[in-house]
Each structure stands twice: as C-alpha cells, then as structure tokens.
Design a protein around this motif. Structure first.
Motif, mmCIF file in Angstrom:
data_model
loop_
_atom_site.group_PDB
_atom_site.id
_atom_site.type_symbol
_atom_site.label_atom_id
_atom_site.label_comp_id
_atom_site.label_asym_id
_atom_site.label_seq_id
_atom_site.Cartn_x
_atom_site.Cartn_y
_atom_site.Cartn_z
ATOM 1 N N GLU A 129 84.912 9.401 -18.642
ATOM 2 C CA GLU A 129 85.793 8.800 -17.631
ATOM 3 C C GLU A 129 85.335 7.398 -17.288
ATOM 4 O OE1 GLU A 129 86.200 11.277 -14.212
ATOM 5 O OE2 GLU A 129 86.814 13.014 -15.390
ATOM 6 N N ALA A 130 84.012 7.209 -17.208
ATOM 7 C CA ALA A 130 83.492 5.883 -16.906
ATOM 8 C C ALA A 130 83.813 4.923 -18.052
ATOM 9 C CB ALA A 130 81.996 5.944 -16.669
ATOM 10 N N ALA A 131 83.754 5.413 -19.288
ATOM 11 C CA ALA A 131 84.063 4.569 -20.440
ATOM 12 C C ALA A 131 85.565 4.275 -20.516
ATOM 13 C CB ALA A 131 83.598 5.241 -21.719
ATOM 14 N N ALA A 132 86.403 5.204 -20.039
ATOM 15 C CA ALA A 132 87.847 5.034 -20.112
ATOM 16 C C ALA A 132 88.375 4.099 -19.020
ATOM 17 C CB ALA A 132 88.544 6.378 -20.008
ATOM 18 N N ALA A 133 87.572 3.827 -17.995
ATOM 19 C CA ALA A 133 88.011 2.931 -16.927
ATOM 20 C C ALA A 133 88.287 1.546 -17.515
ATOM 21 C CB ALA A 133 86.946 2.839 -15.841
ATOM 22 N N PRO A 134 89.375 0.886 -17.094
ATOM 23 C CA PRO A 134 89.707 -0.402 -17.705
ATOM 24 C C PRO A 134 88.673 -1.467 -17.372
ATOM 25 C CG PRO A 134 91.124 0.035 -15.838
ATOM 26 C CD PRO A 134 90.309 1.272 -16.061
ATOM 27 N N ALA A 135 88.081 -2.024 -18.404
ATOM 28 C CA ALA A 135 87.126 -3.119 -18.215
ATOM 29 C C ALA A 135 87.913 -4.418 -18.263
ATOM 30 C CB ALA A 135 86.074 -3.083 -19.310
ATOM 31 N N HIS A 136 87.852 -5.193 -17.210
ATOM 32 C CA HIS A 136 88.598 -6.445 -17.148
ATOM 33 C C HIS A 136 87.745 -7.533 -17.782
ATOM 34 C CE1 HIS A 136 91.582 -4.467 -14.730
ATOM 35 N NE2 HIS A 136 90.639 -4.033 -13.927
ATOM 36 N N VAL A 137 88.156 -7.925 -18.985
ATOM 37 C CA VAL A 137 87.407 -8.929 -19.730
ATOM 38 C C VAL A 137 88.189 -10.234 -19.741
ATOM 39 C CG1 VAL A 137 86.210 -7.271 -21.197
ATOM 40 C CG2 VAL A 137 88.431 -8.155 -21.906
ATOM 41 N N ARG A 138 87.480 -11.316 -20.010
ATOM 42 C CA ARG A 138 88.082 -12.640 -20.042
ATOM 43 C C ARG A 138 88.920 -12.790 -21.304
ATOM 44 N NH1 ARG A 138 85.989 -18.446 -20.608
ATOM 45 N NH2 ARG A 138 87.144 -19.472 -18.958
ATOM 46 N N THR B 113 93.547 -13.853 -13.373
ATOM 47 C CA THR B 113 92.703 -12.674 -13.588
ATOM 48 C C THR B 113 92.213 -12.613 -15.032
ATOM 49 O OG1 THR B 113 94.602 -11.264 -14.072
ATOM 50 C CG2 THR B 113 93.839 -11.321 -11.795
ATOM 51 N N TYR B 114 93.025 -13.089 -15.985
ATOM 52 C CA TYR B 114 92.569 -13.140 -17.372
ATOM 53 C C TYR B 114 91.530 -14.245 -17.563
ATOM 54 C CZ TYR B 114 96.671 -10.240 -18.314
ATOM 55 O OH TYR B 114 97.609 -9.240 -18.310
ATOM 56 N N PHE B 115 91.728 -15.366 -16.857
ATOM 57 C CA PHE B 115 90.827 -16.506 -16.983
ATOM 58 C C PHE B 115 89.489 -16.229 -16.307
ATOM 59 C CE2 PHE B 115 89.392 -20.839 -15.825
ATOM 60 C CZ PHE B 115 89.400 -21.412 -17.083
ATOM 61 N N GLU B 116 89.547 -15.586 -15.140
ATOM 62 C CA GLU B 116 88.341 -15.303 -14.357
ATOM 63 C C GLU B 116 88.475 -13.898 -13.752
ATOM 64 O OE1 GLU B 116 85.942 -17.652 -10.879
ATOM 65 O OE2 GLU B 116 87.460 -18.759 -12.003
ATOM 66 N N PRO B 117 88.042 -12.850 -14.471
ATOM 67 C CA PRO B 117 88.253 -11.465 -14.022
ATOM 68 C C PRO B 117 87.660 -11.151 -12.643
ATOM 69 C CG PRO B 117 87.562 -11.501 -16.306
ATOM 70 C CD PRO B 117 87.422 -12.899 -15.800
ATOM 71 N N GLY B 118 86.708 -11.918 -12.184
ATOM 72 C CA GLY B 118 86.115 -11.686 -10.860
ATOM 73 C C GLY B 118 87.089 -11.927 -9.719
ATOM 74 N N LEU B 119 88.168 -12.667 -9.977
ATOM 75 C CA LEU B 119 89.162 -12.974 -8.935
ATOM 76 C C LEU B 119 90.157 -11.847 -8.727
ATOM 77 C CD1 LEU B 119 90.014 -16.671 -9.848
ATOM 78 C CD2 LEU B 119 88.482 -15.860 -8.062
ATOM 79 N N ARG B 120 90.120 -10.833 -9.590
ATOM 80 C CA ARG B 120 91.118 -9.761 -9.543
ATOM 81 C C ARG B 120 91.173 -9.074 -8.187
ATOM 82 N NH1 ARG B 120 94.434 -6.683 -12.574
ATOM 83 N NH2 ARG B 120 94.608 -4.510 -11.958
ATOM 84 N N ALA B 121 90.027 -8.772 -7.604
ATOM 85 C CA ALA B 121 89.986 -8.056 -6.320
ATOM 86 C C ALA B 121 90.664 -8.865 -5.210
ATOM 87 C CB ALA B 121 88.547 -7.736 -5.945
ATOM 88 N N VAL B 122 90.391 -10.163 -5.175
ATOM 89 C CA VAL B 122 90.976 -11.028 -4.143
ATOM 90 C C VAL B 122 92.490 -11.112 -4.304
ATOM 91 C CG1 VAL B 122 91.024 -13.381 -3.235
ATOM 92 C CG2 VAL B 122 88.870 -12.385 -3.977
#
Length: 156
Positions: free
Chosen positions: A15-24, A114-123
């Motif tokens: 399940e942890a591996a299936a979680a979507p990893a937001h990559v650049r 969010t694609y350019f800088e995945p860290g901004l997704r939460a905001v």
C-alpha cells in the motif's frame, strides 16, 4: 496466525508503494505542462523558471484579461505558492468566455506548478486550485424557453 501477520505486513508495504509519488515532470527546455479546464474553456499551460512574465494567447495577461478580477484570478496560485516574479507562464486558451478562460488558465497554472515543484501541491490543494470546477451550463429542454424556464401560462 503467524502466516496471517506475515501477509498483513506484506500488504501494508505494498500500500505504501502504491501511494502516488509526486515527482517532478519537466521537459528538455525545463518546462512543465498541464491542461486546465473551466466551463467550456480549455487552457494549455507551460511553466518554467524566469522573471514572472505571463503570456496568454501571445499577449500579456493584463492586455488579454482587461478586468482586474480576471487578472487576480490568474495570480491566485502564484500568490498562494509565494512564487510571484519567479516563474514564467505561457498559456493558450480556447472556448468559452473570458471568465471561464481565466478559470481554466488558473487551473492549468496550478497543475503545472505541482508538476514543476511537487512540494507546492499541499498549498495549492488546500487553496482549492487543483480541483476542476465541474459546473457547466445546463442544456435547453424541449417545450421550455430555457433549461428550466417555462413559457408564460395563460388561461385563454
């Protein structure tokens, strides 16, 4: 029971591996691309590091969207992410009216950021900029003046 606990630990790791990893996601020119939609408008948006220029359909955004409210709508994701003046945006938008087009460009900017800088997704997610506004005009029905409005009733 020991076998079940081993299976449970394996399931937990998958399940942890299936979680979507937001990559650049960046192309060879250092740009991120996304599509934004609102009402009948569709916007194609490219985002890259730069001096803060925003170009919509070959014009400066303040010339294309003359109303201050529409300009503010375009700026919202950049203000929320505190990236004003750091990112260049090029957008092409078609369909709908100016209000729908501004919303489509805002949606596209948010997704591209969010694609350019995945860290901004939460905001951006917290601000509601990543959600596609699904409200569209209801179709006209036969026997009606508009979608729901009936013709004026008269006894005679």
């Amino acid at each position: 029971m020991a076998d079940l606990s081993a299976l449970k630990s394996l399931a937990g790791s998958s399940e942890a591996a299936a979680a979507p990893a937001h990559v650049r996601k960046v192309d060879a020119q250092g740009r991120s691309y996304a599509t934004g939609k609102r009402k009948d408008a569709v916007a194609r948006v490219w985002v890259k590091a730069g001096s803060g220029k925003i170009i919509v359909n070959g014009k400066d955004y303040s010339a294309y969207f003359a109303r201050p409210v529409l300009q503010m709508i375009l700026q919202q994701p950049l203000v929320a992410a505190a990236r004003g003046g750091q990112i260049d945006i090029v957008a092409t938008v078609a369909g709908g009216g100016l209000s729908g087009q501004a919303g489509a460009v805002r949606h596209g900017i948010s997704k591209a950021l969010t694609y350019f800088e995945p860290g901004l997704r939460a905001v951006l997610k917290k601000g509601g900029f990543l959600t596609r506004d699904s409200r569209v005009v209801e179709r006209k029905k036969y026997g009606k003046a508009k979608a729901r409005r009936s013709f004026q009733f008269s006894k005679r």
